[in-house]
Scaffold this active site. Structure first.
Site, PDB file in Angstrom:
ATOM      1  CG  ASP A  98      -0.342   0.227   2.532  1.00 16.40           C
ATOM      2  OD1 ASP A  98       0.907   0.338   2.596  1.00 16.40           O
ATOM      3  OD2 ASP A  98      -1.077   0.308   3.532  1.00 16.40           O
ATOM      4  CB  CYS A 106       0.494  -2.538   4.760  1.00 18.65           C
ATOM      5  SG  CYS A 106       0.133  -3.511   6.227  1.00 18.65           S
ATOM      6  CB  THR A 153       1.765  -3.089  10.990  1.00 15.70           C
ATOM      7  OG1 THR A 153       0.505  -3.410  10.358  1.00 15.70           O
ATOM      8  CG2 THR A 153       1.645  -1.766  11.731  1.00 15.70           C
ATOM      9  CG  HIS A 196       7.347 -25.716  11.860  1.00 14.73           C
ATOM     10  ND1 HIS A 196       7.420 -25.656  13.229  1.00 14.73           N
ATOM     11  CD2 HIS A 196       8.475 -26.349  11.455  1.00 14.73           C
ATOM     12  CE1 HIS A 196       8.544 -26.243  13.647  1.00 14.73           C
ATOM     13  NE2 HIS A 196       9.210 -26.657  12.579  1.00 14.73           N
ATOM     14  CG  HIS A 228       5.272 -29.510  10.250  1.00  9.13           C
ATOM     15  ND1 HIS A 228       5.114 -28.841  11.442  1.00  9.13           N
ATOM     16  CD2 HIS A 228       6.558 -29.934  10.227  1.00  9.13           C
ATOM     17  CE1 HIS A 228       6.248 -28.870  12.118  1.00  9.13           C
ATOM     18  NE2 HIS A 228       7.144 -29.528  11.402  1.00  9.13           N
TER      19      HIS A 228
END
Ligand code: RB5
Length: 148
Positions: free
Chosen positions: A8, A65, A67, A98, A134
């Protein structure tokens, strides 16, 4: 690898630098993000990248973005997406080994460019540890989508 990248308005510069870095490493990068700091809506970009990755249009996706959180939440709403926010390389390695994450995300307001490069490289070089517990847990994650 073919990689779809999306960002963004918080991260066009980091995206540009990462595209250059990934291309230097020999990857093909498709840009679904924005290239200016004009305000835009991260859910649209996260969804678009998520749909393309889930449809198999690339080997994986990278989302940026402020965060890494909002854009990864958007991607994770798409069936088949396993997007993981990483702020350091241990997480970047483990989400491939994993969780077989098909998208990684991070925040341009959280990590610097060198850390972002390390995160991306670590993730791309790591390998899913495969079957057994997994895969069972990944299957359980996607069963949640079918209970909606
Ligand atoms: C945009 O200002 C910011 O909210 C966005 O980049 C992101 O951090 C949201 O999770």
């Amino acid at each position: 690898m073919k990689i779809i990248i999306g960002n963004d308005h918080a991260s066009p510069e980091m995206k540009k630098q990462l595209v250059r870095y990934l291309e230097e490493l020999g990857h093909e990068v498709v840009n679904f993000g924005v290239d200016t700091d004009e305000s835009c809506n991260y859910p649209e970009i996260g969804e678009k990248v998520g749909r393309a990755v889930a449809a198999g249009q690339a080997d994986c996706g990278i989302l940026i973005c402020g965060t890494g959180v909002g854009i990864s939440i958007a991607a994770n709403k798409v069936k088949g997406v396993r997007a993981a926010v990483c702020s350091e390389t241990t997480t970047a390695r483990l989400v491939k080994q994993h969780n077989n994450a098909n998208i990684i995300a991070f925040g341009s307001r959280v990590v610097g460019l060198e850390t972002a490069k390390d995160i991306v490289k670590t993730y791309l070089e790591a390998e899913f540890e495969g079957g057994g517990r997994h895969q069972l847990r990944i299957d359980m994650l996607h069963e949640i989508e079918n209970r909606d």
